[in-house]
Design an enzyme around this catalytic site. Structure first.
Site, PDB file in Angstrom:
ATOM      1  N   HIS A  67     -93.561 101.788 -17.634  1.00 36.32           N
ATOM      2  CA  HIS A  67     -92.887 102.216 -18.779  1.00 36.32           C
ATOM      3  C   HIS A  67     -93.752 102.066 -20.028  1.00 36.32           C
ATOM      4  O   HIS A  67     -94.296 100.882 -20.157  1.00 36.32           O
ATOM      5  CB  HIS A  67     -91.642 101.599 -18.957  1.00 36.32           C
ATOM      6  CG  HIS A  67     -91.054 101.559 -20.513  1.00 36.32           C
ATOM      7  ND1 HIS A  67     -90.879 103.067 -21.231  1.00 36.32           N
ATOM      8  CD2 HIS A  67     -90.703 100.953 -21.464  1.00 36.32           C
ATOM      9  CE1 HIS A  67     -90.627 102.830 -22.272  1.00 36.32           C
ATOM     10  NE2 HIS A  67     -90.299 101.589 -22.781  1.00 36.32           N
TER      11      HIS A  67
ATOM     12  N   GLU B 138     -86.750  95.178 -20.585  1.00 42.83           N
ATOM     13  CA  GLU B 138     -86.264  96.517 -19.901  1.00 42.83           C
ATOM     14  C   GLU B 138     -86.115  96.297 -18.433  1.00 42.83           C
ATOM     15  O   GLU B 138     -86.289  97.127 -17.519  1.00 42.83           O
ATOM     16  CB  GLU B 138     -87.304  97.246 -20.077  1.00 42.83           C
ATOM     17  CG  GLU B 138     -87.628  97.980 -21.549  1.00 42.83           C
ATOM     18  CD  GLU B 138     -86.419  98.905 -22.084  1.00 42.83           C
ATOM     19  OE1 GLU B 138     -85.507  98.972 -21.281  1.00 42.83           O
ATOM     20  OE2 GLU B 138     -86.613  99.104 -23.114  1.00 42.83           O
TER      21      GLU B 138
ATOM     22  N   HIS C 106     -95.309 103.331 -24.260  1.00 40.05           N
ATOM     23  CA  HIS C 106     -95.135 103.857 -25.592  1.00 40.05           C
ATOM     24  C   HIS C 106     -96.483 104.815 -25.926  1.00 40.05           C
ATOM     25  O   HIS C 106     -96.865 104.698 -26.966  1.00 40.05           O
ATOM     26  CB  HIS C 106     -94.622 103.092 -26.600  1.00 40.05           C
ATOM     27  CG  HIS C 106     -93.620 102.009 -26.203  1.00 40.05           C
ATOM     28  ND1 HIS C 106     -93.237 100.992 -26.961  1.00 40.05           N
ATOM     29  CD2 HIS C 106     -92.560 102.227 -25.401  1.00 40.05           C
ATOM     30  CE1 HIS C 106     -92.100 100.577 -26.499  1.00 40.05           C
ATOM     31  NE2 HIS C 106     -91.693 101.275 -25.494  1.00 40.05           N
TER      32      HIS C 106
END
Length: 226
Positions: A106, A87, A108
């Site tokens: 970032h 990413e 999850h």
């Protein structure tokens, strides 16, 4: 006083590990970056955070190309076989386009990702939603991980915001520091959990835009979240 690159590397490793401790990241998923002159430091691809060393972080330009060899103590030189997170483009574009941002996180996280799997933003059901920069936390449409399309959609969702969800993917948070980005990611996960719980009784009532504006003014006056 600005941190040296080696200090920033140590902070990045500590923050990455704190993501796991806080329960917002699992295994090798998620990624983290911080601004440096002419580019960014970013976590490597496929390296578990508990095994990651400061020298494992990659210094890249906004175009993704490696920068000159960073500061490193003897025995802590970067491993040339490592690759930047898949990413990297998302991180590079956000740092390039948002001069107010010093760090990008970032992850999850479970609750935020559950909402994102339904493409649902977090509405103004609770006043703390303002902590992400506006009256709601938007959800960017789905795009393949690591793609320019994903980066473009995230940039749009983060306009005038410090956090957003990524459909069928996770969440992204921006900060003036690594610590600030981490605190915000934990708050977004908490809000997502609260919203999912509230939805069990039906769609919760929402605060008005006027009230969310008053909350934002009060938070700004108190320097809340800095």
């Amino acid at each position: 006083m600005a941190a040296t690159e080696q200090e920033l590397r140590q902070q990045l490793v500590a923050t990455a590990r704190a993501m796991g401790t806080a329960g917002i990241n699992q295994g090798t998923s998620g990624n983290l970056s911080a601004r440096i002159p002419c580019g960014l430091l970013i976590t490597p691809s496929g390296v578990p955070y508990d095994a990651m060393a400061p020298g494992d972080l990659l210094a890249i330009g906004f175009d993704g190309h490696p920068l000159a060899a960073p500061e490193a103590s003897a025995g802590d030189a970067p491993d040339q076989t490592l690759r930047p997170s898949s990413e990297w483009r998302l991180h590079a574009d956000l740092l390039r386009c948002r001069p107010d941002v010093e760090a990008v996180l970032h992850c999850h996280s479970i609750q935020a990702t559950a909402l994102a799997c339904h493409g649902r933003p977090i509405p103004p059901f609770h006043y703390m939603v303002v902590i992400a920069g506006g009256a709601d936390i938007r959800c960017a449409p789905y795009a393949t991980f690591g793609s320019q399309e994903l980066s473009d959609l995230a940039l749009e969702a983060l306009e005038d915001r410090r956090a957003c969800l990524l459909a069928q993917h996770g969440q992204v948070c921006l900060g003036g520091s690594l610590a600030q980005a981490l605190r915000l990611a934990i708050e977004v996960e908490t809000l997502a959990h609260m919203y999912l719980q509230a939805l069990q009784l039906g769609e919760p009532p929402q605060l008005s835009l006027e009230e969310m504006g008053r909350v934002a003014e009060r938070m700004a006056a108190l320097h809340y979240g800095r």
